[in-house]
Design a protein around this motif. Structure first.
Motif, mmCIF file in Angstrom:
data_model
loop_
_atom_site.group_PDB
_atom_site.id
_atom_site.type_symbol
_atom_site.label_atom_id
_atom_site.label_comp_id
_atom_site.label_asym_id
_atom_site.label_seq_id
_atom_site.Cartn_x
_atom_site.Cartn_y
_atom_site.Cartn_z
ATOM 1 N N GLN A 61 0.821 -1.204 0.000
ATOM 2 C CA GLN A 61 0.000 0.000 0.000
ATOM 3 C C GLN A 61 0.857 1.257 0.000
ATOM 4 N N ARG A 98 -2.666 -2.360 -4.607
ATOM 5 C CA ARG A 98 -3.846 -2.969 -3.991
ATOM 6 C C ARG A 98 -3.501 -4.408 -3.643
ATOM 7 N N GLN A 132 -8.908 2.853 -6.764
ATOM 8 C CA GLN A 132 -8.964 2.764 -5.309
ATOM 9 C C GLN A 132 -9.559 4.036 -4.712
ATOM 10 N N SER A 170 -9.697 -0.788 -1.456
ATOM 11 C CA SER A 170 -8.361 -1.231 -1.847
ATOM 12 C C SER A 170 -8.243 -2.713 -1.522
#
Length: 300
Positions: free
Chosen positions: A140, A145, A169, A175
């Motif tokens: 992240q 993702r 996202q 996500s």
């Protein structure tokens, strides 16, 4: 006979001592294992890691520690397109990518991306002389993702990293198998803004939001109730505060705005909002007209 009994007793004591001092998953007494990370049980099933659909191989296999997938940091960061350096003196890894720097200290629960931080619920650890990082959080931190899918024989972790996916996202607020947090939204904005600067940000259409509440850019607080509630509470707490629009990202159908919030000289933070701008601009619109798709506001 007595000698034999003593020998058996000593042997049992040695075995019990060895069992009590055992460190599973390759941890040894010399490893830098933080106190708040419990010793992991041996992983029952292997863990397969896919990046954009392609398998990633590691010299130290992915391991489950405290319900988190740990992988060697260098291989993961390089697979995500970063150049990695290690500072032994402060036990910190730094990843360079697209002009941004990601800092990952061993034993810490904080990853920094430029001026943004991502708080992990588990720290970076050392196993068998290798620095392992929580895959989800580090992914992240580079805008990826991450999705975990358990299987009968193999558990799978899928990583997707692309500018289009980063926009998705922010637009959807999802996500992988989690919601996009405020701090994660700030990091996504950094990567997207850098991609726009470099001319690498592709047009993105994505899902359309239902045409409903339309509002003009300069009157956003008047027509955006969630943001209005937040702003009202913020202004009540910091009466002499101000909000400025700073940077924005523009794609074919979306406008992502970064707001600079100043709270009476006491606090300073950012908010992020995403608008669907596929609706034809009104001739009286100051800048553009759109429908709110998502917003990310800090816990002030």
């Amino acid at each position: 006979m007595m000698v034999k009994k003593v020998f058996v007793f000593v042997l049992i004591a040695i075995l019990l001592g060895a069992m009590a001092g055992a460190y599973p998953l390759g941890f040894s007494r010399g490893d830098a294992l933080p106190r708040d990370v419990a010793y992991a049980e041996e992983t029952v099933k292997p863990i397969e890691v896919l990046l954009n659909g392609q398998p990633v191989t590691f010299d130290v296999q992915p391991q489950a520690v405290n319900d988190r997938t740990y992988v060697p940091f260098r291989k993961l960061l390089e697979a995500l397109g970063a150049t990695v350096e290690w500072d032994e003196s402060i036990q910190t890894a730094k990843a360079h990518k697209d002009g941004l720097i990601v800092t990952i200290p061993v034993g810490s629960k904080i990853i920094s991306v430029q001026d943004h931080t991502l708080t992990m619920d588990v720290p970076v650890v050392v196993v068998e002389g290798r620095t392992l990082v929580p895959l989800r959080f580090v992914g992240q931190a580079l805008g990826a993702r991450v999705t975990w899918t358990p299987g009968e024989k193999v558990d799978r972790v899928e990583i997707v990293q692309s500018y289009e996916d980063m926009i998705e996202q922010m637009v959807t607020g999802i996500s992988g198998d989690q919601k996009v947090s405020y701090e994660q939204a700030g990091i996504l904005f950094e990567w997207l803004y850098k991609g726009q600067e470099k001319g690498q940000l592709p047009p993105f259409t994505g899902e359309r939001v239902p045409e409903g509440r339309q509002w003009f850019y300069q009157y956003e607080f008047r027509n955006n109730q969630p943001l209005l509630n937040f702003a009202s509470g913020f202004l009540a707490k910091y009466p002499d505060s101000e909000i400025r629009d700073t940077q924005f990202i523009k794609t074919k159908n979306y406008h992502i705005q970064k707001h600079d919030w100043f709270g009476g000289g006491k606090v300073h933070f950012f908010g992020y909002a995403v608008w669907d701008t596929s609706i034809a601009p009104d001739k009286y619109s100051y800048k553009y007209e759109g429908v709110e798709k998502a917003h990310y506001l800090p816990p002030y």
